[in-house]
Design an enzyme around this catalytic site. Structure first.
Site, mmCIF file in Angstrom:
data_model
loop_
_atom_site.group_PDB
_atom_site.id
_atom_site.type_symbol
_atom_site.label_atom_id
_atom_site.label_comp_id
_atom_site.label_asym_id
_atom_site.label_seq_id
_atom_site.Cartn_x
_atom_site.Cartn_y
_atom_site.Cartn_z
ATOM 1 N N CYS A 137 7.129 -4.562 16.305
ATOM 2 C CA CYS A 137 6.724 -3.558 17.289
ATOM 3 C C CYS A 137 5.305 -3.686 17.532
ATOM 4 O O CYS A 137 4.292 -4.283 16.515
ATOM 5 C CB CYS A 137 6.975 -2.049 16.613
ATOM 6 S SG CYS A 137 8.496 -1.618 16.008
ATOM 7 N N CYS A 160 -0.135 5.212 8.727
ATOM 8 C CA CYS A 160 1.188 4.526 8.704
ATOM 9 C C CYS A 160 1.289 3.597 9.659
ATOM 10 O O CYS A 160 0.827 3.600 10.802
ATOM 11 C CB CYS A 160 2.237 5.764 9.110
ATOM 12 S SG CYS A 160 2.419 7.086 7.718
ATOM 13 N N CYS A 169 7.124 -6.852 7.822
ATOM 14 C CA CYS A 169 8.565 -6.295 8.553
ATOM 15 C C CYS A 169 8.874 -7.246 9.533
ATOM 16 O O CYS A 169 8.002 -7.930 10.093
ATOM 17 C CB CYS A 169 7.728 -4.816 9.180
ATOM 18 S SG CYS A 169 8.965 -3.984 10.014
ATOM 19 N N GLU A 225 0.795 -1.327 -0.040
ATOM 20 C CA GLU A 225 0.101 -0.062 0.006
ATOM 21 C C GLU A 225 0.907 1.121 0.037
ATOM 22 O O GLU A 225 2.236 1.264 0.460
ATOM 23 C CB GLU A 225 -0.876 0.043 1.262
ATOM 24 C CG GLU A 225 -1.799 -0.810 1.301
ATOM 25 C CD GLU A 225 -2.794 -0.968 2.320
ATOM 26 O OE1 GLU A 225 -3.674 -1.673 2.508
ATOM 27 O OE2 GLU A 225 -2.667 0.317 3.292
ATOM 28 N N CYS A 270 3.272 8.463 0.999
ATOM 29 C CA CYS A 270 3.817 7.498 2.118
ATOM 30 C C CYS A 270 4.024 6.222 1.267
ATOM 31 O O CYS A 270 3.069 5.689 0.826
ATOM 32 C CB CYS A 270 2.990 7.365 3.134
ATOM 33 S SG CYS A 270 3.315 6.346 4.305
ATOM 34 N N CYS A 278 2.027 -2.024 15.944
ATOM 35 C CA CYS A 278 1.915 -2.066 14.558
ATOM 36 C C CYS A 278 1.555 -3.287 13.946
ATOM 37 O O CYS A 278 1.969 -4.243 14.099
ATOM 38 C CB CYS A 278 3.582 -1.342 13.950
ATOM 39 S SG CYS A 278 3.700 -1.254 12.288
HETATM 40 N N1 SAH Z 1 9.669 0.963 9.998
HETATM 41 C C1 SAH Z 1 9.798 2.386 10.166
HETATM 42 C C2 SAH Z 1 8.781 3.034 8.959
HETATM 43 C C3 SAH Z 1 7.488 2.542 8.832
HETATM 44 S S1 SAH Z 1 6.354 2.798 10.246
HETATM 45 C C4 SAH Z 1 9.436 3.026 11.456
HETATM 46 O O1 SAH Z 1 8.949 2.033 12.474
HETATM 47 O O2 SAH Z 1 9.782 4.018 11.612
HETATM 48 C C5 SAH Z 1 5.916 4.560 10.200
HETATM 49 C C6 SAH Z 1 5.561 5.141 11.470
HETATM 50 O O3 SAH Z 1 4.442 4.700 11.889
HETATM 51 C C7 SAH Z 1 6.294 4.693 12.722
HETATM 52 O O4 SAH Z 1 6.944 6.052 13.392
HETATM 53 C C8 SAH Z 1 5.599 3.905 13.654
HETATM 54 O O5 SAH Z 1 6.006 3.701 14.782
HETATM 55 C C9 SAH Z 1 4.273 4.458 13.268
HETATM 56 N N2 SAH Z 1 3.279 3.620 13.655
HETATM 57 C C10 SAH Z 1 3.069 2.191 13.724
HETATM 58 N N3 SAH Z 1 1.823 1.665 14.009
HETATM 59 C C11 SAH Z 1 1.100 3.051 14.091
HETATM 60 C C12 SAH Z 1 -0.450 3.208 14.473
HETATM 61 N N4 SAH Z 1 -1.085 2.223 14.747
HETATM 62 N N5 SAH Z 1 -0.660 4.401 14.623
HETATM 63 C C13 SAH Z 1 0.108 5.618 14.295
HETATM 64 N N6 SAH Z 1 1.326 5.205 13.895
HETATM 65 C C14 SAH Z 1 1.812 3.935 14.053
HETATM 66 FE FE1 SF4 Z 2 8.197 -2.446 11.607
HETATM 67 FE FE2 SF4 Z 2 6.017 -1.236 12.165
HETATM 68 FE FE3 SF4 Z 2 8.017 -1.372 13.786
HETATM 69 FE FE4 SF4 Z 2 8.304 0.126 11.567
HETATM 70 S S1 SF4 Z 2 6.846 0.393 13.510
HETATM 71 S S2 SF4 Z 2 9.604 -1.218 12.291
HETATM 72 S S3 SF4 Z 2 6.773 -1.117 10.323
HETATM 73 S S4 SF4 Z 2 6.695 -3.123 12.830
#
Ligand code: SAH
Ligand code: SF4
Length: 361
Positions: A116, A336, A112, A92, A105, A119
């Protein structure tokens, strides 16, 4: 299968040309055909000799992502694009309007590795890195889609699915193409890489001499909490991450933005605010507070807005430049980090269909 010419930077196309005794300046012409005129057929590159066109045809293909679906948020006009890759996986990309900006974006991986816990992107693990061409084509395809509305993308953020610095080579090549005047011609300062914090890659990035912006997803104020939210912290604890960030800033003279998700009663307590100011004390940086975007299957909730404002003021009082923003496109699951879960089912279906008709090329 022939290599996608979009996986090559202009320098690499030049190398190809030189190896065949061709003039290097054809690289620019080729790039203009591909990225500006959206040509997908070498035969149409009429300012190149027939011999060169045939050589390109023999060695390369020009791939396009298949646009499967486009959704527009009724809340904030965010547009989400779902693209199908040649092996049927779905990724996406999102266009986010904000005042006079239009930010694209982009995703860098399918899934991934970093898992986390807040996420959606890592929920089904890691599948594969995106190729350079697949990264660039998300932007190119979205630009094509909106061209008829007279709109133009002004910024690019690597905040879609995946960890950009974990797909380092392809990311850097994609940035070079996006930035090149004969490529997508987007200013480097308009491009932001977001990372969960890989110190070695951050230091490597500092050596690239790219003027891109760097965001680091911090989300926690001590190792115990960050270990629980972001498993990568067990490998690279806060001290190591922040020391790499400081070195990056001193080497590049560029400010890092720390992304801090505000998750209700998880990382939004008074002591978190105190710890965050202490952690960043004396470090020239910016903080971007983001309200967590909830999704089914995870118990996390966003902090109340009053808490967010308290955090913002608290940090600002300590002299830290702090912005507060809400995730966009929440009604179309375009926020995101939310870009994985929604398509897992569709993807499974596509792969099932494909296996019925034979393995896709
Ligand atoms: N992997 C990279 C980039 C992709 S995630 C990273 O972790 O930075 C992009 C951003 O979205 C990151 O700051 C991540 O922590 C945030 N993110 C993940 N899940 C989210 C959610 N449910 N609500 C808002 N932001 C989120
Ligand atoms: Fe991966 Fe989501 Fe963690 Fe970014 S925030 S490193 S996309 S698991």
């Amino acid at each position: 299968m022939k290599e996608d010419i979009k996986n090559l930077t202009l320098e690499e196309i030049t190398q190809f040309l030189l190896s065949r005794g061709e003039k290097p300046y054809h690289a620019k012409q080729i790039a203009l055909w591909i990225y500006r005129r959206n040509i997908t057929d070498f035969a149409k590159m009429t300012d190149l000799s027939l011999k060169l066109r045939q050589a390109l045809e023999t060695n390369f293909s020009i791939q396009k992502l298949i646009l499967k679906e486009e959704k527009i948020s009724e809340i904030d006009s965010t547009r989400k694009f779902i693209f199908q890759l040649k092996d049927n996986y779905l990724i996406e990309s999102v266009l986010i309007p904000n005042l006079n900006r239009l930010t694209a974006c982009l995703s860098t991986q399918v899934g991934c590795k970093f898992g986390c816990i807040f996420c959606a992107s890592g929920m089904r693990g890691f599948i594969r890195n995106l190729e350079t061409g697949e990264i660039v084509d998300q932007l190119q395809s979205m630009m094509e889609e909106i061209k008829s509305f007279g709109q133009k993308v002004t910024n690019v953020v690597f905040m879609g699915m995946g960890e950009p610095l974990d797909n380092y080579e392809n990311l850097i090549k994609a940035i070079k193409i996006i930035n090149h005047p004969s490529g997508m011609n987007m200013g480097a300062r308009k491009i932001t890489i977001s990372t969960s914090g890989l110190p070695e890659k951050i230091l490597r990035l500092a050596q690239e001499k790219l003027q891109v912006e760097l965001s680091v997803s911090l989300h926690a104020t001590n190792d115990e909490l960050r270990n629980a939210l972001m498993p990568i912290n067990k490998r690279y604890p806060l001290k190591e991450l922040l020391s790499a960030c400081k070195e990056y800033t001193s080497l590049t003279k560029r400010l890092i933005t720390f992304e801090y998700l505000l998750i209700k009663e998880v990382n939004d307590r008074k002591e978190n605010l105190r710890e965050l100011s202490e952690l960043l004390h004396g470090f020239k940086c910016k903080v971007n507070l983001i309200l967590y975007n909830p999704f089914p299957g995870k118990e996390f909730k966003p902090s109340p807005i009053e808490k967010a404002i308290l955090f913002q003021r608290g940090l600002q009082r300590k002299g830290i430049i702090t912005t507060l923003r809400q995730s966009k496109g929440s009604d179309i699951e375009a926020a995101c980090g939310q870009l994985r879960r929604v398509h897992a089912m569709q993807e499974d279906r596509a792969n099932r269909d494909a296996s019925l008709v034979g393995t896709p090329e």
